[in-house]
Design a protein around this motif. Structure first.
Motif, PDB file in Angstrom:
ATOM      1  N   LEU A 124       7.613   5.828   3.381  1.00 16.06           N
ATOM      2  CA  LEU A 124       6.567   6.574   3.809  1.00 16.06           C
ATOM      3  C   LEU A 124       6.557   8.312   3.574  1.00 16.06           C
ATOM      4  O   LEU A 124       7.619   8.873   3.652  1.00 16.06           O
ATOM      5  CB  LEU A 124       6.394   6.479   5.233  1.00 16.06           C
ATOM      6  CG  LEU A 124       6.435   5.085   6.062  1.00 16.06           C
ATOM      7  CD1 LEU A 124       6.263   5.118   7.440  1.00 16.06           C
ATOM      8  CD2 LEU A 124       5.060   4.444   5.467  1.00 16.06           C
ATOM      9  N   LYS A 125       5.412   8.928   3.321  1.00 15.67           N
ATOM     10  CA  LYS A 125       5.159  10.195   3.363  1.00 15.67           C
ATOM     11  C   LYS A 125       4.964  10.842   4.623  1.00 15.67           C
ATOM     12  O   LYS A 125       3.983  10.167   5.478  1.00 15.67           O
ATOM     13  CB  LYS A 125       4.225  10.809   2.287  1.00 15.67           C
ATOM     14  CG  LYS A 125       4.373  10.433   0.780  1.00 15.67           C
ATOM     15  CD  LYS A 125       3.265  11.063   0.025  1.00 15.67           C
ATOM     16  CE  LYS A 125       3.702  10.809  -1.378  1.00 15.67           C
ATOM     17  NZ  LYS A 125       2.638  11.159  -2.315  1.00 15.67           N
ATOM     18  N   LEU A 175       0.846  -1.139   0.107  1.00 19.33           N
ATOM     19  CA  LEU A 175       0.055   0.014  -0.211  1.00 19.33           C
ATOM     20  C   LEU A 175       0.736   1.472  -0.057  1.00 19.33           C
ATOM     21  O   LEU A 175       2.094   1.321   0.516  1.00 19.33           O
ATOM     22  CB  LEU A 175      -0.896  -0.104   1.134  1.00 19.33           C
ATOM     23  CG  LEU A 175      -1.950  -1.168   1.541  1.00 19.33           C
ATOM     24  CD1 LEU A 175      -2.525  -1.062   2.620  1.00 19.33           C
ATOM     25  CD2 LEU A 175      -2.752  -1.228   0.234  1.00 19.33           C
ATOM     26  N   ARG A 176       0.213   2.254  -0.519  1.00 17.16           N
ATOM     27  CA  ARG A 176       1.054   3.533  -0.469  1.00 17.16           C
ATOM     28  C   ARG A 176       0.306   4.258   1.027  1.00 17.16           C
ATOM     29  O   ARG A 176      -0.632   4.611   1.274  1.00 17.16           O
ATOM     30  CB  ARG A 176       0.620   4.406  -1.658  1.00 17.16           C
ATOM     31  CG  ARG A 176       1.029   3.955  -2.863  1.00 17.16           C
ATOM     32  CD  ARG A 176       0.377   4.743  -3.935  1.00 17.16           C
ATOM     33  NE  ARG A 176      -1.030   4.242  -4.054  1.00 17.16           N
ATOM     34  CZ  ARG A 176      -2.058   4.600  -4.947  1.00 17.16           C
ATOM     35  NH1 ARG A 176      -1.503   5.189  -6.011  1.00 17.16           N
ATOM     36  NH2 ARG A 176      -3.182   4.367  -4.851  1.00 17.16           N
ATOM     37  N   VAL A 177       1.464   4.586   1.626  1.00 23.12           N
ATOM     38  CA  VAL A 177       1.179   5.000   3.149  1.00 23.12           C
ATOM     39  C   VAL A 177       1.903   6.198   3.485  1.00 23.12           C
ATOM     40  O   VAL A 177       2.900   6.597   3.290  1.00 23.12           O
ATOM     41  CB  VAL A 177       1.749   3.945   4.096  1.00 23.12           C
ATOM     42  CG1 VAL A 177       0.948   4.102   5.589  1.00 23.12           C
ATOM     43  CG2 VAL A 177       1.086   2.611   3.709  1.00 23.12           C
ATOM     44  N   GLY A 178       1.144   7.034   4.164  1.00 24.42           N
ATOM     45  CA  GLY A 178       1.716   8.270   4.938  1.00 24.42           C
ATOM     46  C   GLY A 178       1.579   8.213   6.232  1.00 24.42           C
ATOM     47  O   GLY A 178       0.793   7.335   6.913  1.00 24.42           O
ATOM     48  N   ILE A 179       2.204   9.110   6.936  1.00 26.84           N
ATOM     49  CA  ILE A 179       2.122   9.086   8.518  1.00 26.84           C
ATOM     50  C   ILE A 179       2.139  10.465   8.956  1.00 26.84           C
ATOM     51  O   ILE A 179       2.951  11.386   8.524  1.00 26.84           O
ATOM     52  CB  ILE A 179       3.257   8.333   9.293  1.00 26.84           C
ATOM     53  CG1 ILE A 179       3.038   8.482  10.905  1.00 26.84           C
ATOM     54  CG2 ILE A 179       4.961   8.832   8.817  1.00 26.84           C
ATOM     55  CD1 ILE A 179       3.385   7.220  11.592  1.00 26.84           C
ATOM     56  N   LEU A 180       1.035  10.740   9.699  1.00 24.62           N
ATOM     57  CA  LEU A 180       1.015  12.161  10.140  1.00 24.62           C
ATOM     58  C   LEU A 180       1.008  12.218  11.898  1.00 24.62           C
ATOM     59  O   LEU A 180       0.241  11.577  12.458  1.00 24.62           O
ATOM     60  CB  LEU A 180      -0.172  12.742   9.818  1.00 24.62           C
ATOM     61  CG  LEU A 180      -0.696  13.961  10.557  1.00 24.62           C
ATOM     62  CD1 LEU A 180       0.314  15.100  10.474  1.00 24.62           C
ATOM     63  CD2 LEU A 180      -2.291  14.499   9.900  1.00 24.62           C
ATOM     64  N   ASP A 181       2.146  13.095  12.349  1.00 23.95           N
ATOM     65  CA  ASP A 181       2.562  13.069  13.714  1.00 23.95           C
ATOM     66  C   ASP A 181       1.692  14.219  14.186  1.00 23.95           C
ATOM     67  O   ASP A 181       1.840  15.294  14.082  1.00 23.95           O
ATOM     68  CB  ASP A 181       3.950  13.139  13.892  1.00 23.95           C
ATOM     69  CG  ASP A 181       4.412  13.263  15.437  1.00 23.95           C
ATOM     70  OD1 ASP A 181       3.508  13.111  16.202  1.00 23.95           O
ATOM     71  OD2 ASP A 181       5.617  13.785  15.565  1.00 23.95           O
ATOM     72  N   ALA A 182       0.579  13.659  14.958  1.00 22.92           N
ATOM     73  CA  ALA A 182      -0.303  14.695  15.514  1.00 22.92           C
ATOM     74  C   ALA A 182      -0.327  15.077  17.103  1.00 22.92           C
ATOM     75  O   ALA A 182      -0.979  15.751  17.517  1.00 22.92           O
ATOM     76  CB  ALA A 182      -1.890  14.548  15.035  1.00 22.92           C
ATOM     77  N   ASP A 183       0.682  14.322  17.512  1.00 27.54           N
ATOM     78  CA  ASP A 183       1.291  14.372  19.027  1.00 27.54           C
ATOM     79  C   ASP A 183       1.823  15.707  19.467  1.00 27.54           C
ATOM     80  O   ASP A 183       2.852  15.697  19.462  1.00 27.54           O
ATOM     81  CB  ASP A 183       1.924  12.945  19.269  1.00 27.54           C
ATOM     82  CG  ASP A 183       2.010  12.901  20.680  1.00 27.54           C
ATOM     83  OD1 ASP A 183       1.467  13.711  21.587  1.00 27.54           O
ATOM     84  OD2 ASP A 183       2.699  11.871  21.321  1.00 27.54           O
TER      85      ASP A 183
END
Ligand code: ADP
Length: 359
Positions: free
Chosen positions: A179-180, A139-147
Motif C-alpha cells: 500500500l502507498k 487493485l493499486r491501493v493507497g491509504i491516507l490517515d486523516a484522523d
C-alpha cells in the motif's frame, strides 16, 4: 512574541522569497493568511492549475524563511490549486454533476473514505484491512490517515520514519505491504500536542492529498477522524469522494453517533456506500463457537432504517487487536483466516457498488 507579531514577522520574511514570473511571495495575491498556534505555523500559496511544480522551490524557500523566524514551531506550507477556469463544464461522478470547487486528485481513480460516529469503534483497523483486501483483488491501493485526533495508521501498518520529500517539495508515500501510505501523524512534531484549528486541518489535508505522488492508484482509502468536523467538511468540499463507509459497533449509542455523521455527510451529497458492524460477535478461540455478546442485528437494522446497504460484520477477536498492535494486520497475518474473509467480503460489497478498473 505574540501570535499576530509572529505572523507579521513571517510575512515580512517571505519578501525574500522569489516566485515564478517575478516578484516576491509577501506581495503575491495568492498567499493565504498565516495561522499561528502554540506549536505550529500554517499557510497556503494558491497557484494556477499546473503551476504546482514551478512553485515547488518557492514553497521550500518559504518553509525555510518561516522556520528561521518561528523557532521550534512546525511549519506547514501548502500549495493549493487556484480557482477552476470559469468556463469549465461540469464534471461528473456516478453520473451526477459534481458541485463547483470539487476536483479529482490526479493519478487517483477512486477515493473511499472510512468514518465513524465516535472513536474506538475500530474505524482505522477496518480502513487498513479494507485497503489490503482491495489490494488482494488486484487493485493499486493507497491509504491516507486523516484522523488528526489519533493518527493510528503508522502503528497499524508498522510504518517507521517519515515519508521522503522530493526536490520539488512533493511527498513520496511510504510503502506498507504494497500500500502507498501517508499519515497526518507525519506532519506532527513528536511529543508536541497540536491544536488543530480549521484552516490548519484543511491545509494539512490538502498537502497530504494533493502534494503526494500517489499515482497511479485505483483506490485511495481515507481514514477520517471520528464524528464530524473540519476534515470531513474540507474533504467533501474540495475533493470528489466516491463513497463513504461508516463503521459502527453494535451498541446503540455508537449507532446514534453514526447516524449523526451520516446525516452530515448526506448534507454534503457524498455517496454513502454502507455500514460495517465491527466487534459484532465473539468467536471463542478454543472451540470456534460464535457468541453474539451484544445481541445481533443492531447495525443491520440501523442500516435498513437509514436506507443504507449493510456491508458486513467483523468479529471481535483477539488476533485483530494483537496483530494490529504489532503492525501486522489480519489481512497479512492470516490472509485465509476468518477475519480476512470478513474483510474481503466487505471489500467485495464495496467494489460491487463502485466499479474500479483492475490493473
Ligand atoms: P478507531 O479508529 O475507531 O478509533 P481503532 O481501529 O484504533 O479504532 O481500534 C480501537 C481498538 O480496537 C484497537 O486496539 C484495535 O486493535 C481494536 N479492534 C478494532 N477492531 C477489532 C476487532 N474486530 N476485534 C478486536 N479488536 C478490535
Amino acid at each position: 512574541m505574540a501570535d499576530t507579531d509572529l505572523a507579521a514577522a513571517i510575512k515580512a520574511a517571505l519578501a525574500a522569497v522569489d516566485i515564478p514570473g517575478g516578484g516576491d511571495l509577501a506581495g503575491y495575491g495568492g498567499l493565504s493568511d498565516i495561522i499561528v498556534t502554540p506549536s505550529a505555523v500554517a499557510f497556503a500559496i494558491a497557484v494556477a492549475p499546473g503551476m504546482e511544480a514551478a512553485f515547488g522551490p518557492a514553497r521550500e524557500a518559504a518553509q525555510r524563511a518561516a522556520q528561521a523566524v518561528a523557532g521550534t514551531r512546525k511549519i506547514m506550507v501548502s500549495l493549493t490549486g487556484g480557482k477552476p477556469p470559469a468556463k469549465a463544464g461540469p464534471t461528473f461522478s456516478h453520473g451526477k454533476p459534481v458541485p463547483a470547487g470539487k476536483t479529482a486528485v490526479p493519478g487517483i481513480k477512486r477515493i473511499i473514505a472510512v468514518g465513524s460516529g465516535k472513536g474506538g469503534v475500530g474505524k482505522s483497523t477496518t480502513a487498513v484491512n479494507i485497503a489490503l483486501a482491495l489490494q488482494a483483488e488486484g487493485l493499486r491501493v493507497g491509504i491516507l490517515d486523516a484522523d488528526l485526533y489519533g493518527p493510528s495508521i503508522p502503528k497499524l501498518l508498522g510504518l517507521e520514519g517519515r515519508p521522503a520529500v522530493r526536490d520539488d517539495g512533493i511527498f513520496s508515500p511510504q510503502d506498507a505491504f504494497g500500500l502507498k501510505a501517508m499519515s497526518i501523524g507525519s506532519m506532527l512534531v513528536k511529543d508536541q500536542a497540536v491544536v488543530w484549528r480549521g484552516p490548519m486541518a484543511t491545509a494539512a489535508l490538502r498537502q497530504l492529498l494533493r502534494e503526494t505522488d500517489w499515482g497511479p492508484l485505483d483506490v485511495l482509502v481515507v481514514d477520517l477522524p471520528p464524528g464530524t468536523g473540519d476534515i470531513h467538511i474540507s474533504l467533501a468540499q474540495q475533493t470528489i469522494v466516491d463513497g463513504v463507509v461508516i463503521v459502527s459497533t453494535p451498541q446503540d449509542l455508537a449507532l446514534i453517533d453514526a447516524k449523526k455523521a451520516i446525516d452530515m455527510l448526506r448534507r454534503f451529497e457524498v455517496p454513502l456506500l454502507g455500514l460495517v458492524e465491527n466487534m459484532s460477535y465473539f468467536i471463542a478461540p478454543d472451540t470456534g463457537t460464535r457468541y453474539d455478546i451484544f445481541g445481533t442485528g443492531g447495525a443491520q437494522q440501523a442500516a435498513a432504517d437509514l436506507e443504507l446497504p449493510f456491508l458486513g460484520a467483523i468479529p471481535l477477536v483477539m488476533s485483530i487487536r494483537e496483530g494490529s498492535d504489532a503492525g501486522v494486520p489480519p489481512m497479512i497475518a492470516a490472509p485465509d483466516g476468518p477475519e480476512a474473509t470478513a474483510y474481503r467480503a466487505i471489500s467485495r460489497s464495496i467494489l460491487a457498488q463502485l466499479p474500479v478498473l483492475p490493473r
